[in-house]
Design an enzyme around this catalytic site. Structure first.
Site, short mmCIF file in Angstrom:
data_model
loop_
_atom_site.label_atom_id
_atom_site.label_comp_id
_atom_site.label_asym_id
_atom_site.label_seq_id
_atom_site.Cartn_x
_atom_site.Cartn_y
_atom_site.Cartn_z
N SER A 73 8.30 5.83 -2.21
CA SER A 73 8.84 6.17 -0.88
C SER A 73 9.82 7.32 -1.07
CB SER A 73 9.56 4.97 -0.27
OG SER A 73 10.41 5.39 0.78
N LYS A 98 12.27 0.82 -4.77
CA LYS A 98 11.33 1.93 -4.95
C LYS A 98 11.83 2.89 -6.04
CE LYS A 98 8.04 1.08 -1.84
NZ LYS A 98 6.64 0.85 -2.22
N TYR A 118 15.28 -2.09 -0.18
CA TYR A 118 13.97 -1.44 -0.27
C TYR A 118 14.04 -0.16 -1.12
CZ TYR A 118 9.81 1.10 1.41
OH TYR A 118 8.64 1.80 1.48
N1 LIG Z 1 4.41 3.57 6.33
C1 LIG Z 1 5.44 4.25 5.85
O1 LIG Z 1 6.14 4.98 6.56
C2 LIG Z 1 5.76 4.19 4.36
C3 LIG Z 1 6.72 5.09 3.86
C4 LIG Z 1 7.02 5.05 2.50
C5 LIG Z 1 6.37 4.17 1.67
N2 LIG Z 1 5.46 3.31 2.19
C6 LIG Z 1 4.79 2.38 1.25
O2 LIG Z 1 3.40 2.44 1.43
C7 LIG Z 1 2.81 1.22 0.98
C8 LIG Z 1 1.81 0.73 2.02
O3 LIG Z 1 2.47 0.43 3.23
P1 LIG Z 1 1.82 0.70 4.66
O4 LIG Z 1 2.74 1.62 5.38
O5 LIG Z 1 0.41 1.08 4.53
O6 LIG Z 1 2.00 -0.72 5.36
P2 LIG Z 1 0.98 -1.94 5.56
O7 LIG Z 1 -0.21 -1.54 6.35
O8 LIG Z 1 1.83 -3.06 6.05
O9 LIG Z 1 0.48 -2.21 4.07
C9 LIG Z 1 1.08 -3.07 3.17
C10 LIG Z 1 -0.04 -3.81 2.48
O10 LIG Z 1 0.50 -4.56 1.40
C11 LIG Z 1 -0.07 -5.86 1.46
N3 LIG Z 1 0.91 -6.81 0.93
C12 LIG Z 1 2.21 -6.95 1.29
N4 LIG Z 1 2.77 -7.96 0.61
C13 LIG Z 1 1.80 -8.47 -0.19
C14 LIG Z 1 1.75 -9.55 -1.12
N5 LIG Z 1 2.82 -10.29 -1.38
N6 LIG Z 1 0.58 -9.77 -1.76
C15 LIG Z 1 -0.52 -9.03 -1.52
N7 LIG Z 1 -0.53 -8.00 -0.65
C16 LIG Z 1 0.61 -7.73 0.01
C17 LIG Z 1 -0.33 -6.14 2.93
O11 LIG Z 1 -1.40 -7.07 3.09
P3 LIG Z 1 -1.13 -8.60 3.54
O12 LIG Z 1 -0.06 -8.56 4.58
O13 LIG Z 1 -2.45 -9.09 4.04
O14 LIG Z 1 -0.70 -9.29 2.30
C18 LIG Z 1 -0.76 -4.77 3.43
O15 LIG Z 1 -2.14 -4.57 3.34
C19 LIG Z 1 3.98 0.26 0.70
O16 LIG Z 1 4.25 0.24 -0.68
C20 LIG Z 1 5.14 0.91 1.44
O17 LIG Z 1 6.39 0.57 0.88
C21 LIG Z 1 5.12 3.30 3.50
#
Ligand SMILES: NC(=O)c1ccc[n+]([C@@H]2O[C@H](COP(=O)([O-])OP(=O)(O)OC[C@H]3O[C@@H](n4cnc5c(N)ncnc54)[C@H](OP(=O)(O)O)[C@@H]3O)[C@@H](O)[C@H]2O)c1
Length: 245
Positions: free
Chosen positions: A138, A155, A151
């Site tokens: 992130s 990261k 968080y």
């Molecule tokens: N969106 C943003 O603005 C942003 C910015 C910076 C970094 N990120 C990073 O990008 C990555 C993906 O996030 P996203 O934005 O795409 O959100 P998201 O759609 O909520 O994706 C997170 C995924 O992780 C899975 N997950 C969470 N906890 C888990 C667990 N304990 N075991 C197995 N799977 C788990 C969730 O599936 P289940 O809920 O089904 O388990 C979900 O598919 C993350 O690492 C996040 O920190 C996102």
């Protein structure tokens, strides 16, 4: 476009958001892909959408032993592992004064413990294929925002682990990098999208003038995982339209 024909990719959290877009991009580039997450119905739907090249495993990656089981099932299903994408992640937002011990522990469990456990289990297979790891970090790993300390610090730990692992695993031919997204339009951003003022501020502070799309992050992942990045390791590449440089 990168070519991943005959390659096998494991994407944690591949059922939704950035993970789903990443899985889709690898499939479009010829790879076989394993996706994981806790919600079986979400995984099932994504796997159906992406086609027969995709296998899903429902599991909580924070549970001890699950990363090992998932890597083993990946090898059992497809016979090899070329790319590990540690994407599953989340975290408690809020000031430290409102962050419980459980919040801190669960945030570090998903963003630090799980990626390290997956890399450890994948080492022998990635050493065989001279494969690559890409962790989803992130921009907050390096920049500062108020009220994201659990968080963002997790990261940051993940990004330093990327550098340390690049040094440790390089002699085995394994590359380790990270992609650090800025604000990206996924379910995880619901709290921001419901706040018009916050949305306006974020877009105004993003030189490219919009939120990221999951596909923007997927492109950066494929770039780092592919052969054209064969000499790139230990790096975190920001994919945030210039937000928080
Ligand atoms: N969106 C943003 O603005 C942003 C910015 C910076 C970094 N990120 C990073 O990008 C990555 C993906 O996030 P996203 O934005 O795409 O959100 P998201 O759609 O909520 O994706 C997170 C995924 O992780 C899975 N997950 C969470 N906890 C888990 C667990 N304990 N075991 C197995 N799977 C788990 C969730 O599936 P289940 O809920 O089904 O388990 C979900 O598919 C993350 O690492 C996040 O920190 C996102």
């Amino acid at each position: 476009m990168e070519n991943f024909e005959n390659k096998v990719v494991l994407v944690t959290g591949g059922g939704s958001g950035i993970g789903k877009a990443t899985a889709a991009a690898f499939v479009a580039s010829g790879a076989k892909v394993v996706i994981t997450g806790r919600r079986k119905a979400v995984l099932e739907k994504t796997a159906q959408e992406l086609g027969s090249q995709v296998h899903f495993i429902a599991a909580d990656v924070c549970e001890t032993g699950e990363p090992a089981r998932i890597v083993e099932e990946t090898i059992g299903k497809f016979g090899r592992l070329d790319v590990l994408v540690n994407n599953a992640g989340t975290g408690t937002m809020g000031p430290l004064s409102a962050t419980s011990d459980t919040d801190i522990e669960s945030t570090y469990r998903i963003n630090v413990f799980a990626p390290l456990a997956f890399v450890r289990e994948a080492i022998p297979h990635l050493a065989t294929t001279k494969g690559a790891v890409v962790n989803i970090s992130s921009v907050t790993a390096r920049g500062t925002l108020p009220a994201v300390v659990a968080y963002a610090s997790s990261k940051a730990a993940g990004e330093h682990a990327v550098r340390l692992l690049a040094a440790e695993l390089g002699p085995m031919g394994i590359r380790v990098n990270a992609v650090a997204p800025g604000f990206t339009d996924t379910d995880a951003l619901a709290y921001v999208k419901s706040n018009e003022e916050m949305m306006g501020m974020i877009v105004a502070q993003t030189p490219m003038g919009r939120l990221g799309k999951p596909e923007d992050i997927a492109s950066a992942v494929l770039m780092l995982a592919g052969d054209r990045a064969a000499w790139v390791t230990g790096q975190s590449v920001q994919a945030g339209g210039g937000y928080m440089l």
